[in-house]
Scaffold this active site. Structure first.
Site, PDB file in Angstrom:
ATOM      1  N   GLU A 114       0.974  -1.091  -0.277  1.00 55.23           N
ATOM      2  CA  GLU A 114      -0.346   0.284  -0.027  1.00 55.23           C
ATOM      3  C   GLU A 114       0.628   1.395   0.043  1.00 55.23           C
ATOM      4  OE1 GLU A 114      -2.728  -1.432   3.692  1.00 55.23           O
ATOM      5  OE2 GLU A 114      -1.665   0.014   3.802  1.00 55.23           O
ATOM      6  N   LYS A 116       2.704   4.376   1.845  1.00 50.82           N
ATOM      7  CA  LYS A 116       2.780   4.957   2.991  1.00 50.82           C
ATOM      8  C   LYS A 116       2.791   7.006   2.237  1.00 50.82           C
ATOM      9  CE  LYS A 116       7.203   5.337   5.779  1.00 50.82           C
ATOM     10  NZ  LYS A 116       6.252   6.007   6.874  1.00 50.82           N
ATOM     11  N   ASP A 118       2.392  10.251   3.435  1.00 45.78           N
ATOM     12  CA  ASP A 118       3.204  10.819   4.483  1.00 45.78           C
ATOM     13  C   ASP A 118       3.013  11.663   4.670  1.00 45.78           C
ATOM     14  OD1 ASP A 118       5.728  11.536   5.425  1.00 45.78           O
ATOM     15  OD2 ASP A 118       6.193  12.995   3.918  1.00 45.78           O
ATOM     16  N   TYR A 226      -5.623   2.437   7.816  1.00 44.89           N
ATOM     17  CA  TYR A 226      -4.683   1.315   7.110  1.00 44.89           C
ATOM     18  C   TYR A 226      -4.536   0.222   8.168  1.00 44.89           C
ATOM     19  CZ  TYR A 226      -0.946   4.629   8.875  1.00 44.89           C
ATOM     20  OH  TYR A 226      -0.446   5.108   9.685  1.00 44.89           O
ATOM     21  N   LYS A 314      10.880   3.314   1.018  1.00 41.21           N
ATOM     22  CA  LYS A 314      10.688   4.534   1.027  1.00 41.21           C
ATOM     23  C   LYS A 314      12.046   4.514  -0.606  1.00 41.21           C
ATOM     24  CE  LYS A 314      11.012   6.610   5.619  1.00 41.21           C
ATOM     25  NZ  LYS A 314      11.055   8.339   6.321  1.00 41.21           N
ATOM     26  N   CYS A 408      14.928  48.354  -3.839  1.00 36.64           N
ATOM     27  CA  CYS A 408      12.875  47.774  -4.457  1.00 36.64           C
ATOM     28  C   CYS A 408      13.825  47.560  -5.616  1.00 36.64           C
ATOM     29  CB  CYS A 408      12.224  48.019  -3.790  1.00 36.64           C
ATOM     30  SG  CYS A 408      10.970  47.699  -4.492  1.00 36.64           S
ATOM     31  N   CYS A 411      10.952  48.964  -7.599  1.00 38.05           N
ATOM     32  CA  CYS A 411      11.034  51.125  -6.871  1.00 38.05           C
ATOM     33  C   CYS A 411      11.889  51.681  -6.307  1.00 38.05           C
ATOM     34  CB  CYS A 411       9.174  51.492  -5.931  1.00 38.05           C
ATOM     35  SG  CYS A 411      10.212  51.067  -4.480  1.00 38.05           S
ATOM     36  N   CYS A 426      11.243  45.970   1.557  1.00 39.91           N
ATOM     37  CA  CYS A 426      11.070  47.512   0.949  1.00 39.91           C
ATOM     38  C   CYS A 426      10.348  48.643   1.820  1.00 39.91           C
ATOM     39  CB  CYS A 426      10.888  47.139  -0.915  1.00 39.91           C
ATOM     40  SG  CYS A 426      10.027  48.900  -1.529  1.00 39.91           S
ATOM     41  N   CYS A 431       5.260  51.406  -3.212  1.00 38.88           N
ATOM     42  CA  CYS A 431       5.796  50.635  -4.090  1.00 38.88           C
ATOM     43  C   CYS A 431       4.630  49.849  -4.804  1.00 38.88           C
ATOM     44  CB  CYS A 431       6.751  49.584  -3.442  1.00 38.88           C
ATOM     45  SG  CYS A 431       7.243  48.255  -4.376  1.00 38.88           S
TER      46      CYS A 431
HETATM   47  S1  IVH Z   1       1.120  -0.245   9.177  1.00 34.91           S
HETATM   48  C1  IVH Z   1       2.896  -1.376  13.236  1.00 34.91           C
HETATM   49  N1  IVH Z   1       0.557   1.626   6.292  1.00 34.91           N
HETATM   50  O1  IVH Z   1       3.963   4.986   8.425  1.00 34.91           O
HETATM   51  C2  IVH Z   1       2.514  -0.636  12.839  1.00 34.91           C
HETATM   52  N2  IVH Z   1       1.904   2.505   8.214  1.00 34.91           N
HETATM   53  O2  IVH Z   1       6.966   4.876   9.081  1.00 34.91           O
HETATM   54  C3  IVH Z   1       1.908  -0.432  11.300  1.00 34.91           C
HETATM   55  N3  IVH Z   1       2.527   4.955   7.800  1.00 34.91           N
HETATM   56  O3  IVH Z   1       3.864   4.115  11.789  1.00 34.91           O
HETATM   57  C4  IVH Z   1       1.803   0.807  10.350  1.00 34.91           C
HETATM   58  N4  IVH Z   1       0.538   4.866   5.600  1.00 34.91           N
HETATM   59  O4  IVH Z   1       2.919   6.086  10.742  1.00 34.91           O
HETATM   60  C5  IVH Z   1       1.183   1.743   8.004  1.00 34.91           C
HETATM   61  N5  IVH Z   1       0.311   1.769   4.812  1.00 34.91           N
HETATM   62  C6  IVH Z   1       0.751   2.163   6.270  1.00 34.91           C
HETATM   63  C7  IVH Z   1       0.975   3.582   6.281  1.00 34.91           C
HETATM   64  C8  IVH Z   1       1.617   3.173   7.603  1.00 34.91           C
HETATM   65  C9  IVH Z   1       2.114   5.635   6.567  1.00 34.91           C
HETATM   66  C10 IVH Z   1       3.602   5.130   8.349  1.00 34.91           C
HETATM   67  C11 IVH Z   1       2.554   4.703  10.472  1.00 34.91           C
HETATM   68  C12 IVH Z   1       3.991   4.287  10.286  1.00 34.91           C
HETATM   69  C13 IVH Z   1       5.036   4.796  10.000  1.00 34.91           C
HETATM   70  C14 IVH Z   1       6.699   3.941   9.703  1.00 34.91           C
END
Ligand code: IVH
Length: 665
Positions: A114, A116, A118, A226, A314, A408, A411, A426, A431
């Protein structure tokens, strides 16, 4: 490395990582990149492996995040919120897959891949279908109660959909700020002279930390769920079944996920996710790979910090080289000069980039960026293009260092450097660049909302000498406007109409529209509530301003200074003379005894809780999720439970809905 050297290095790493954790988790303002952080972290992990007897119990490798903020109530997680191991390398990812396959001999090990997300990890607890609380991860065991802020996220339901809700359903996920909303928020902040958020993650974290849910409500937040925490009355055999369950309950989840059961299919999924993730509304920084079968997960178990059944992979931020043709200097509404890199257009992370912000002169000097250089750029957090570094070995000697202009660029007036900030301004309020930006802001959607008066129109009006300040807008008429090229009768009518309508906007909009340094939307509402008229605000003393809750010293001083300027006072008089007559909204009346009080709402009431919370917030009160000594009132509806008890224990005043309604009137 000798043992003494290792011990010293480990102590340094522990101290630095702890400090970076604090900045990241508590202040939402990291000072190093995720990648550099991961390097430090790994170095410490490796050293602890080689010198186990030197490892200490308070090592940051043994804990998860920061400590909870003091101002919020806290929640103890029923199931700890752990973090994930992560890697940037495909080899290590394959090692992970080989390891879990080894630990489950002779079995197929299907995994789910899935995005990740941010953002900021949160946990939502639904009891019998109703949301009990939302909490941050905190230190993994105890987090902040951020229920009120999470409830401002539209996609978070207060009740699960359907009639068969489990007794306990704890879901976990990530609160994010969508990429477009983030860009807009930063643009607004720049206009107000406020610091920029480095990326959507920090912006989301900052928003959830707002103690005032009304502030959080204005931030474009979303959530992706998730995973699960405590469950009672529902069982999952496979993680992939969770998506259908989330859908059934009306909870947001990722739009796509992949499954794999071999190294090849795993890598194919990772690559495909990397291709499509830039199109997601939220920022992603990797893929999470999780064993699908709950039974297999149980057999794999956990280390002290993370599950053995999952890993985060990552993605590297995409970086490209291009030529820096020039450095332009832009002048903002408040006169701040910002250097902007003019780049040979180049495609990076999903779009073509030809400009990048360079923040300020110090930043340019620190990176030794010169005009004509070949530079490396990336989209910081996939959103804002930034110059990362310079390839100095290709230099010919013709590259030109940058100096902030002493005048500036618009102006020619003198510029000054703010005492504490790095900003250069400025000084000329006349201006034309500042003038344009001020008028644009005045007319913008969040402010006086003048239809037909956008950026282009403002430039034309200023260039034609028709407007010099915002009051001139109200002197425009058909004859004057006809002087502007390609301005048809219909556009003239529309614009004049828009201007006319803006005369009776709510008072807070006018206050915000004036563009006083540090005065954003929230303070403007606060000030409108408190003073009730622009004249009362204009004549307030510095002390009086600073005493208003949520205004404070800096903002108070800035307002006072603004109205000390004779020119600004004349501006207000002219606006009034031209018929600008702001309205005072009914909710903005200051009586009611609610201003400055802190509320907790519980039990069943005649209206949804968030409606009631709005009534309180509109009158200057605060609403929080849990009872503490700071709570002024507990508004208790029918079947109020543990909160009622706690309020009694702490001596918090308990009032019924009827009494509350009486207070409103
Ligand atoms: S599962 C037991 N799924 O990334 C921990 N985490 O770097 C299960 N995160 O702590 C986490 N997307 O805050 C999971 N699809 C995803 C995620 C996800 C972002 C975050 C989460 C986690 C951190 C780890």
């Amino acid at each position: 490395m000798t043992e003494a050297e290792a011990g010293a290095r480990m102590a340094n790493l522990r101290r630095d990582i702890t400090e970076h954790n604090r900045r990241y988790y508590e202040e939402a303002a990291p000072t190093i990149s995720d990648r550099d952080y991961d390097h430090l972290y790994r170095e410490l992990v490796e050293l602890e492996k080689s010198f186990p007897h030197l490892a200490s119990d308070d090592s940051p490798t043994r804990r998860v995040g920061g400590t909870p903020l003091k101002q919020f109530g806290t929640v103890t997680h029923r199931v700890p919120m752990l973090s994930l191991d992560n890697t940037y390398s495909i080899d290590e990812l394959l090692e992970f897959y080989a390891r879990i396959s080894r630990l489950l001999p002779g079995e197929k090990v299907p995994v789910v891949i899935e995005p990740k997300v941010d953002g900021v990890a949160v946990s939502l607890l639904y009891e019998n279908g109703a949301l009990s609380y939302a909490a941050t991860r905190g230190d993994g065991n105890t987090g902040d109660d951020i229920t009120q802020n999470v409830l401002t996220i539209r996609s978070v339901p207060r009740r699960l959909k359907g009639s068969h809700a489990p007794a306990i359903f704890e879901v976990r996920g990530e609160v994010y700020m969508d990429k477009n909303g983030f860009t807009k928020l930063n643009a607004d902040r720049a206009e107000q002279g406020l610091a920029q958020f480095a990326n959507p993650r920090n912006a989301a974290a900052g928003s959830l930390k707002q103690l005032d849910p009304a502030m959080a409500a204005r931030r474009p937040l979303g959530i992706i769920l998730y995973g699960t925490g405590a469950l009672d009355g529902v069982t999952l055999e496979r993680h992939s079944d969770l998506f259908a369950l989330l859908e059934k309950f009306g909870l947001p989840h990722t739009e796509r996920y992949w499954t794999a059961d071999s190294p090849d299919t795993l890598i194919a999924a990772i690559r495909e996710l990397d291709r499509v993730r830039l199109r997601f509304a939220y920022q992603t920084d990797g893929a999470v790979v999780k064993v699908d079968s709950v039974a297999q997960r149980e057999r794999l178990g956990f280390t002290s910090k993370a599950p053995r059944w999952a890993i985060a992979f990552k993605y590297e931020a995409e970086r490209v080289q291009t030529t820096l043709h020039d450095i332009l200097v832009q002048v903002g509404r408040t006169g701040v000069l910002t250097p902007v890199a003019v780049l040979e257009p180049v495609f990076v992370s999903g779009s073509t980039v030809s400009r990048a912000t360079l923040h300020n002169e110090e930043e340019i000097a620190r990176k030794d960026i010169r005009i004509g250089d070949t530079v490396v750029i990336e989209k910081a957090g996939e959103v804002i293009p930034a110059v990362v570094s310079v390839l100095t070995n290709g230099r010919t000697g013709a590259e030109k260092p940058f100096r902030m202009p002493e005048k500036c660029p618009e102006c020619g007036s003198r510029v000054i450097k703010d005492a504490e900030q790095v900003a250069v301004r400025c000084v000329n309020v006349q201006c034309p660049a500042q003038m344009r930006r001020r008028i644009e802001h005045f007319a913008s959607r969040g402010a006086m909302e003048i239809d037909g008066l956008g950026e282009k129109m403002v430039t034309q009006l200023v260039n034609a000498g028709l407007v010099h300040d915002v009051s001139d807008v109200y002197q425009l008429d058909a004859t004057r406007l006809a002087r502007i090229e390609r301005m048809g009768e219909k556009s003239i009518r529309n614009l004049l109409n828009g201007i006319e309508q803006s005369k009776t906007r709510p008072l807070w909009r006018l206050i915000f529209a004036l563009g006083i340094l540090h005065v954003g939307e929230t303070s403007s509402r606060e000030l409108a509530n408190h003073f009730g008229s622009i004249d009362a605000l204009m004549n307030a003393s510095g002390d009086e301003l600073q005493r208003i809750p949520d205004v404070g010293e800096v903002v108070g001083a800035s307002i006072h200074q603004f109205f000390q300027e004779p020119r600004n006072r004349q501006l207000i008089q002219r606006l009034e003379a031209f018929g600008v007559k702001p309205t005072v909204e009914p909710t903005a009346q200051k009586q009611s005894g609610i201003a400055g009080t802190t509320w907790v709402i519980t039990g069943t009431l005649s209206e949804p809780r968030d409606h009631i919370a709005e009534l309180i917030i509109a009158r200057g009160g605060k609403v929080t999720g849990s009872i503490s000594k700071k709570t002024t009132y507990l508004l208790a509806g029918a079947e109020a439970g543990s909160k009622l008890e706690k309020a009694r224990k702490l001596g918090v005043k308990i009032i019924s809905e009827e009494e509350f309604r009486a207070l409103l009137e």
